[in-house]
Design a protein around this motif. Structure first.
Motif, mmCIF file in Angstrom:
data_model
loop_
_atom_site.group_PDB
_atom_site.id
_atom_site.type_symbol
_atom_site.label_atom_id
_atom_site.label_comp_id
_atom_site.label_asym_id
_atom_site.label_seq_id
_atom_site.Cartn_x
_atom_site.Cartn_y
_atom_site.Cartn_z
ATOM 1 N N SER A 140 28.433 53.277 18.499
ATOM 2 C CA SER A 140 29.436 52.711 17.619
ATOM 3 C C SER A 140 29.161 51.239 17.422
ATOM 4 O O SER A 140 28.772 50.539 18.358
ATOM 5 C CB SER A 140 30.834 52.908 18.221
ATOM 6 N N SER A 141 29.378 50.743 16.221
ATOM 7 C CA SER A 141 29.080 49.348 15.918
ATOM 8 C C SER A 141 30.358 48.574 15.712
ATOM 9 O O SER A 141 31.319 49.050 15.126
ATOM 10 C CB SER A 141 28.210 49.246 14.664
ATOM 11 N N ASN A 142 30.367 47.339 16.197
ATOM 12 C CA ASN A 142 31.496 46.449 16.014
ATOM 13 C C ASN A 142 30.964 45.026 16.009
ATOM 14 O O ASN A 142 30.458 44.546 17.016
ATOM 15 C CB ASN A 142 32.520 46.642 17.136
ATOM 16 N N ASP A 143 31.065 44.360 14.830
ATOM 17 C CA ASP A 143 30.537 43.005 14.712
ATOM 18 C C ASP A 143 29.073 42.937 15.132
ATOM 19 O O ASP A 143 28.669 42.056 15.904
ATOM 20 C CB ASP A 143 31.383 42.047 15.542
ATOM 21 N N ASP A 144 28.293 43.853 14.634
ATOM 22 C CA ASP A 144 26.845 43.878 14.876
ATOM 23 C C ASP A 144 26.470 44.140 16.333
ATOM 24 O O ASP A 144 25.354 43.850 16.747
ATOM 25 C CB ASP A 144 26.194 42.567 14.418
ATOM 26 N N VAL A 145 27.399 44.654 17.114
ATOM 27 C CA VAL A 145 27.113 45.043 18.495
ATOM 28 C C VAL A 145 27.146 46.563 18.582
ATOM 29 O O VAL A 145 28.116 47.192 18.170
ATOM 30 C CB VAL A 145 28.128 44.433 19.479
ATOM 31 N N ASP A 146 26.075 47.136 19.090
ATOM 32 C CA ASP A 146 25.993 48.587 19.229
ATOM 33 C C ASP A 146 26.294 48.984 20.666
ATOM 34 O O ASP A 146 25.674 48.462 21.606
ATOM 35 C CB ASP A 146 24.592 49.074 18.846
ATOM 36 N N LYS A 147 27.224 49.896 20.831
ATOM 37 C CA LYS A 147 27.540 50.407 22.161
ATOM 38 C C LYS A 147 26.629 51.583 22.477
ATOM 39 O O LYS A 147 26.504 52.518 21.683
ATOM 40 C CB LYS A 147 28.992 50.847 22.265
ATOM 41 N N VAL A 148 25.992 51.547 23.637
ATOM 42 C CA VAL A 148 25.146 52.641 24.100
ATOM 43 C C VAL A 148 25.716 53.147 25.418
ATOM 44 O O VAL A 148 25.833 52.399 26.387
ATOM 45 C CB VAL A 148 23.682 52.187 24.300
ATOM 46 N N ARG A 149 26.075 54.410 25.428
ATOM 47 C CA ARG A 149 26.643 55.026 26.627
ATOM 48 C C ARG A 149 25.506 55.563 27.493
ATOM 49 O O ARG A 149 24.767 56.449 27.068
ATOM 50 C CB ARG A 149 27.598 56.155 26.246
ATOM 51 N N VAL A 150 25.382 55.020 28.686
ATOM 52 C CA VAL A 150 24.315 55.398 29.605
ATOM 53 C C VAL A 150 24.895 56.145 30.796
ATOM 54 O O VAL A 150 25.813 55.658 31.457
ATOM 55 C CB VAL A 150 23.536 54.155 30.101
ATOM 56 N N ALA A 151 24.341 57.317 31.073
ATOM 57 C CA ALA A 151 24.720 58.098 32.252
ATOM 58 C C ALA A 151 23.597 57.975 33.278
ATOM 59 O O ALA A 151 22.478 58.427 33.028
ATOM 60 C CB ALA A 151 24.958 59.558 31.885
ATOM 61 N N GLU A 152 23.872 57.342 34.406
ATOM 62 C CA GLU A 152 22.864 57.196 35.459
ATOM 63 C C GLU A 152 23.077 58.263 36.519
ATOM 64 O O GLU A 152 24.201 58.581 36.892
ATOM 65 C CB GLU A 152 22.898 55.811 36.083
ATOM 66 N N VAL A 153 21.986 58.812 37.023
ATOM 67 C CA VAL A 153 22.044 59.947 37.944
ATOM 68 C C VAL A 153 22.691 59.574 39.273
ATOM 69 O O VAL A 153 23.298 60.412 39.935
ATOM 70 C CB VAL A 153 20.624 60.522 38.148
ATOM 71 N N THR A 154 22.564 58.324 39.682
ATOM 72 C CA THR A 154 23.232 57.816 40.879
ATOM 73 C C THR A 154 23.246 56.301 40.792
ATOM 74 O O THR A 154 22.599 55.704 39.930
ATOM 75 C CB THR A 154 22.522 58.291 42.168
ATOM 76 N N ARG A 155 24.001 55.646 41.664
ATOM 77 C CA ARG A 155 23.997 54.186 41.732
ATOM 78 C C ARG A 155 23.043 53.794 42.861
ATOM 79 O O ARG A 155 23.274 54.139 44.012
ATOM 80 C CB ARG A 155 25.413 53.672 41.994
ATOM 81 N N SER A 156 21.977 53.079 42.527
ATOM 82 C CA SER A 156 20.938 52.819 43.515
ATOM 83 C C SER A 156 20.217 51.493 43.255
ATOM 84 O O SER A 156 19.945 51.146 42.104
ATOM 85 C CB SER A 156 19.911 53.958 43.511
ATOM 86 N N ILE A 157 19.912 50.768 44.320
ATOM 87 C CA ILE A 157 19.115 49.548 44.222
ATOM 88 C C ILE A 157 17.729 49.881 43.677
ATOM 89 O O ILE A 157 17.030 49.022 43.149
ATOM 90 C CB ILE A 157 19.028 48.866 45.599
ATOM 91 N N PHE A 158 17.363 51.141 43.771
ATOM 92 C CA PHE A 158 16.109 51.645 43.208
ATOM 93 C C PHE A 158 16.045 51.380 41.707
ATOM 94 O O PHE A 158 14.965 51.293 41.119
ATOM 95 C CB PHE A 158 16.051 53.144 43.498
ATOM 96 N N TYR A 159 17.205 51.231 41.070
ATOM 97 C CA TYR A 159 17.286 51.013 39.628
ATOM 98 C C TYR A 159 17.562 49.554 39.287
ATOM 99 O O TYR A 159 18.145 49.246 38.242
ATOM 100 C CB TYR A 159 18.382 51.901 39.022
ATOM 101 N N ALA A 160 17.144 48.639 40.125
ATOM 102 C CA ALA A 160 17.455 47.216 39.969
ATOM 103 C C ALA A 160 17.212 46.659 38.566
ATOM 104 O O ALA A 160 18.056 45.918 38.037
ATOM 105 C CB ALA A 160 16.681 46.402 41.006
ATOM 106 N N PRO A 161 16.077 46.960 37.902
ATOM 107 C CA PRO A 161 15.856 46.367 36.571
ATOM 108 C C PRO A 161 16.943 46.713 35.554
ATOM 109 O O PRO A 161 17.233 45.906 34.657
ATOM 110 C CB PRO A 161 14.499 46.953 36.156
ATOM 111 N N GLN A 162 17.543 47.892 35.684
ATOM 112 C CA GLN A 162 18.622 48.252 34.763
ATOM 113 C C GLN A 162 19.809 47.312 34.951
ATOM 114 O O GLN A 162 20.381 46.804 33.978
ATOM 115 C CB GLN A 162 19.084 49.693 35.003
ATOM 116 N N TYR A 163 20.192 47.056 36.201
ATOM 117 C CA TYR A 163 21.336 46.188 36.469
ATOM 118 C C TYR A 163 21.027 44.738 36.112
ATOM 119 O O TYR A 163 21.910 44.005 35.658
ATOM 120 C CB TYR A 163 21.756 46.325 37.936
#
Length: 332
Positions: free
Chosen positions: A25-48
């Motif tokens: 969805s767009s609002n003022d040129d900002v696109d929302k992207v819904r991300v589902a992560e398989v778990t919360r993990s420091i292994f995924y540091a670059p995403q955070y």
């Protein structure tokens, strides 16, 4: 092939029992992207890091991040339009494709490129050798998941038959494996961080080896979206991947202390020094992908690992389930 029917059944049920807003969805040129992560993990540091350092914001993207806890649930959420993008193991895309999905999930960006688990022994071992596992009771990960498949692959690499050379326990739910070991089950256990490090701190166990250092490069965890979403939102995913690439370069050039402070808001219950130690473990063995490009040799290695474990439903050509154009455009 464990869980294949579950993917389809759950996606069918979810599609008719929940209302989801598909697409971005767009609002003022900002696109929302819904991300589902398989778990919360420091292994995924670059995403955070991409979120906390504002790299997504710089690309005009607002991230709506949800932790869906498990490959089955994550894939179901994606297939039922509950998310635009899924962060999950590449093996799940093969499972779904084998069921002749009309709109298969396509891998478009890499996040981690090795296994993220460590071998923890109950007793301290000064000079560890993999042969020490022979005849032992080994508490492994659940059947059909990448940790289990990589774990068995590494054992075979060291001349150990997972079925005959040790007592392999794989009937304990993922969330209960640490407590089972802490309660006295097994002489060795395969654990993710930060549990492995916390066990060392608490004197429950001792890290003696890394499955990630032994596994070789593999598309362990990455971002995927349904084929139809990629076709309709290619520009959004290009900017998404560009933000990720900025974060990957930032992680590569930053100190473990800087990275730990950046991602700490996502791990409020974990002490900063533990986060630093975990980041160092993963960074030193090259677990964090330094580019979003998914390599064909890593895809081939995934097939070998799955096939050895008896979990490969079919061989799928690299170009069938991997979109390389987005990452190549971003990194060139």
């Amino acid at each position: 092939m464990k869980g294949l029917r579950k993917y389809l059944l759950l996606s069918f049920i979810t599609a008719f029992t929940a209302l989801f807003i598909s697409g971005c969805s767009s609002n003022d040129d900002v696109d929302k992207v819904r991300v589902a992560e398989v778990t919360r993990s420091i292994f995924y540091a670059p995403q955070y890091v991409a979120i906390s350092e504002g790299f997504f914001e710089e690309e005009g993207i607002e991230i709506d991040l949800t932790t869906t806890w498990g490959g089955d649930t994550t894939m179901t959420t994606l297939l039922a339009n509950g998310a635009d993008v899924a962060l999950v193991g590449a093996e799940t895309s093969i499972y779904v494709y084998a069921q002749e999905a009309n709109d298969p999930p396509i891998n478009f960006a890499a996040l981690t490129q090795t296994d993220g688990t460590f071998l923890v022994s109950r007793e301290p071992i000064d000079n560890f050798d993999w042969n020490m596992l022979k005849g032992s009771t080994f508490l492994g990960q659940r059947t059909g998941g990448m940790p289990q498949m990589v774990g068995e692959h590494v054992l075979r690499k060291h001349g150990i038959d997972p079925r005959n050379d040790l007592n392999l326990i794989q009937n304990i739910d993922f969330g209960n494996i640490p407590s089972a070991f802490a309660s006295g089950t097994g002489e060795f256990v395969q654990l993710f961080e930060p549990t492995a490090t916390q066990f060392e701190i608490d004197g429950i166990g001792h890290i003696v080896a890394s499955f990630g250092a032994e596994s070789g490069t593999v598309p362990y965890t990455g971002f995927m979206a349904k084929k139809s979403y990629i076709e309709k939102n290619n520009d959004v995913l290009e900017r998404f991947t560009k933000a990720l690439y900025k974060a990957q370069k930032w992680v590569e050039s930053s100190s473990t202390e800087q990275i730990a402070k950046s991602i700490q808001p996502f791990f409020n219950d974990t002490p900063l020094d533990v986060i630093e130690n975990v980041v160092e473990n993963y960074k030193s063995q090259g677990s964090y992908a330094t580019t979003p490009r998914i390599k064909e040799e890593a895809w081939d290695n995934l097939h070998i690992i799955m096939d050895q474990a008896g979990e490969l439903p079919m061989t799928v050509d690299f170009n069938e389930l991997v979109n390389t154009e987005i990452a190549e455009k971003v990194t060139n």
